[in-house]
Write a protein that holds these residues in place. Structure first.
Motif, PDB file in Angstrom:
ATOM      1  N   TYR A  77       0.813  -1.224   0.000  1.00  0.00           N
ATOM      2  CA  TYR A  77       0.000   0.000   0.000  1.00  0.00           C
ATOM      3  C   TYR A  77       0.844   1.271   0.000  1.00  0.00           C
ATOM      4  N   LEU A  78       2.147   1.118  -0.058  1.00  0.00           N
ATOM      5  CA  LEU A  78       3.048   2.263  -0.129  1.00  0.00           C
ATOM      6  C   LEU A  78       2.847   2.980  -1.457  1.00  0.00           C
ATOM      7  N   ARG A  79       2.858   4.315  -1.427  1.00  0.00           N
ATOM      8  CA  ARG A  79       2.674   5.108  -2.639  1.00  0.00           C
ATOM      9  C   ARG A  79       4.020   5.707  -3.043  1.00  0.00           C
ATOM     10  N   VAL A  80       4.297   5.654  -4.345  1.00  0.00           N
ATOM     11  CA  VAL A  80       5.573   6.105  -4.904  1.00  0.00           C
ATOM     12  C   VAL A  80       5.282   7.198  -5.929  1.00  0.00           C
ATOM     13  N   PRO A  81       6.077   8.272  -5.950  1.00  0.00           N
ATOM     14  CA  PRO A  81       5.867   9.317  -6.965  1.00  0.00           C
ATOM     15  C   PRO A  81       6.011   8.754  -8.384  1.00  0.00           C
ATOM     16  N   VAL A  82       5.189   9.247  -9.285  1.00  0.00           N
ATOM     17  CA  VAL A  82       5.210   8.787 -10.678  1.00  0.00           C
ATOM     18  C   VAL A  82       6.589   8.975 -11.298  1.00  0.00           C
ATOM     19  N   GLU A  83       7.253  10.051 -10.966  1.00  0.00           N
ATOM     20  CA  GLU A  83       8.589  10.308 -11.521  1.00  0.00           C
ATOM     21  C   GLU A  83       9.571   9.215 -11.101  1.00  0.00           C
ATOM     22  N   SER A  84       9.429   8.667  -9.898  1.00  0.00           N
ATOM     23  CA  SER A  84      10.293   7.566  -9.460  1.00  0.00           C
ATOM     24  C   SER A  84       9.991   6.285 -10.235  1.00  0.00           C
ATOM     25  N   VAL A  85       8.729   6.060 -10.543  1.00  0.00           N
ATOM     26  CA  VAL A  85       8.341   4.885 -11.328  1.00  0.00           C
ATOM     27  C   VAL A  85       8.887   5.037 -12.748  1.00  0.00           C
ATOM     28  N   ARG A  86       8.804   6.230 -13.287  1.00  0.00           N
ATOM     29  CA  ARG A  86       9.346   6.504 -14.619  1.00  0.00           C
ATOM     30  C   ARG A  86      10.848   6.271 -14.642  1.00  0.00           C
ATOM     31  N   ARG A  87      11.522   6.714 -13.601  1.00  0.00           N
ATOM     32  CA  ARG A  87      12.970   6.490 -13.481  1.00  0.00           C
ATOM     33  C   ARG A  87      13.290   4.997 -13.424  1.00  0.00           C
ATOM     34  N   ALA A  88      12.450   4.239 -12.718  1.00  0.00           N
ATOM     35  CA  ALA A  88      12.650   2.783 -12.620  1.00  0.00           C
ATOM     36  C   ALA A  88      12.566   2.136 -14.001  1.00  0.00           C
ATOM     37  N   ALA A  89      11.666   2.620 -14.825  1.00  0.00           N
ATOM     38  CA  ALA A  89      11.525   2.065 -16.174  1.00  0.00           C
ATOM     39  C   ALA A  89      12.696   2.465 -17.064  1.00  0.00           C
ATOM     40  N   LEU A  90      13.092   3.722 -17.007  1.00  0.00           N
ATOM     41  CA  LEU A  90      14.142   4.211 -17.907  1.00  0.00           C
ATOM     42  C   LEU A  90      15.547   3.796 -17.478  1.00  0.00           C
ATOM     43  N   GLU A  91      15.856   3.926 -16.193  1.00  0.00           N
ATOM     44  CA  GLU A  91      17.214   3.649 -15.725  1.00  0.00           C
ATOM     45  C   GLU A  91      17.478   2.167 -15.503  1.00  0.00           C
ATOM     46  N   PHE A  92      16.479   1.456 -14.979  1.00  0.00           N
ATOM     47  CA  PHE A  92      16.695   0.057 -14.626  1.00  0.00           C
ATOM     48  C   PHE A  92      16.086  -0.920 -15.635  1.00  0.00           C
ATOM     49  N   GLY A  93      15.144  -0.455 -16.455  1.00  0.00           N
ATOM     50  CA  GLY A  93      14.495  -1.338 -17.424  1.00  0.00           C
ATOM     51  C   GLY A  93      13.367  -2.152 -16.815  1.00  0.00           C
ATOM     52  N   ASP A  94      12.725  -1.616 -15.776  1.00  0.00           N
ATOM     53  CA  ASP A  94      11.634  -2.318 -15.089  1.00  0.00           C
ATOM     54  C   ASP A  94      10.399  -2.357 -15.990  1.00  0.00           C
ATOM     55  N   HIS A  95      10.034  -3.539 -16.448  1.00  0.00           N
ATOM     56  CA  HIS A  95       8.885  -3.702 -17.338  1.00  0.00           C
ATOM     57  C   HIS A  95       7.574  -3.314 -16.672  1.00  0.00           C
ATOM     58  N   ALA A  96       7.412  -3.692 -15.402  1.00  0.00           N
ATOM     59  CA  ALA A  96       6.172  -3.385 -14.693  1.00  0.00           C
ATOM     60  C   ALA A  96       5.976  -1.873 -14.576  1.00  0.00           C
ATOM     61  N   ALA A  97       7.057  -1.154 -14.336  1.00  0.00           N
ATOM     62  CA  ALA A  97       6.977   0.306 -14.246  1.00  0.00           C
ATOM     63  C   ALA A  97       6.548   0.905 -15.579  1.00  0.00           C
ATOM     64  N   ALA A  98       7.113   0.404 -16.660  1.00  0.00           N
ATOM     65  CA  ALA A  98       6.751   0.910 -17.994  1.00  0.00           C
ATOM     66  C   ALA A  98       5.273   0.653 -18.279  1.00  0.00           C
ATOM     67  N   ASP A  99       4.777  -0.517 -17.896  1.00  0.00           N
ATOM     68  CA  ASP A  99       3.379  -0.853 -18.178  1.00  0.00           C
ATOM     69  C   ASP A  99       2.388  -0.087 -17.318  1.00  0.00           C
TER      70      ASP A  99
END
Length: 163
Positions: A77-99
């Motif tokens: 239930y933890l909430r994460v800023p959208v910009e951090s999720v975007r960073r996870a997709a771009l920097e780390f290649g996290d597929h779930a973040a991109a989706d």
């Protein structure tokens, strides 16, 4: 050979003029996306298939999110800023973040969830059904073992949509 600032700016200006005015107008008319808001970890991890080579776990570690089982976050239930999720997709290649961002913002990019399901189950177009169908999720888990060592590369189109 090193170029001065003036030479670099001149070269950039010449390149911009060479593109032509019709594309410059199209670029200026494109809407600027505001990456704002928050994403709940449970929503983010709905899209996780485990075909990103550990990128999701590296992204969680970079954000300081506990992941004791080594796969998913402890606090769903933890909430994460959208910009951090975007960073996870771009920097780390996290597929779930991109989706999750693709669905949240209506991005025109391929579904990493869909590509992963097609790879493992051999059927296209299962991503919408997968999110709400526990039987399909269990079927994926059963077939996943055969593809445990596979890593799907994130297509350039996904990165471009998130940029």
């Amino acid at each position: 050979m090193r170029l001065s600032r003036r030479q670099l700016f001149t070269a950039a200006g010449v390149a911009a003029l060479a593109v032509g005015t019709s594309t410059n107008v199209a670029v200026a008319a494109a809407p600027v996306r505001a990456w704002s808001g928050e994403v709940e970890l449970a929503e983010w991890e709905r899209y996780y298939l485990g075909l990103d080579g550990g990128a999701h776990q590296r992204a969680l570690a970079a954000l300081g999110i506990a992941c004791r089982d080594g796969v998913r976050a402890d606090e769903q239930y933890l909430r994460v800023p959208v910009e951090s999720v975007r960073r996870a997709a771009l920097e780390f290649g996290d597929h779930a973040a991109a989706d999750v961002l693709r669905d949240r913002f209506g991005l025109d990019s391929p579904s990493m969830l869909g590509q992963g399901l097609e790879l493992v189950l051999g059927e296209a177009g299962l991503e919408k059904r997968y999110l709400d169908d526990p039987a399909l999720q269990l079927r994926y888990i059963g077939y996943r073992r055969r593809r445990a060592n596979r890593v799907l590369a994130m297509p350039p189109a996904v990165r471009a949509a998130l940029a």
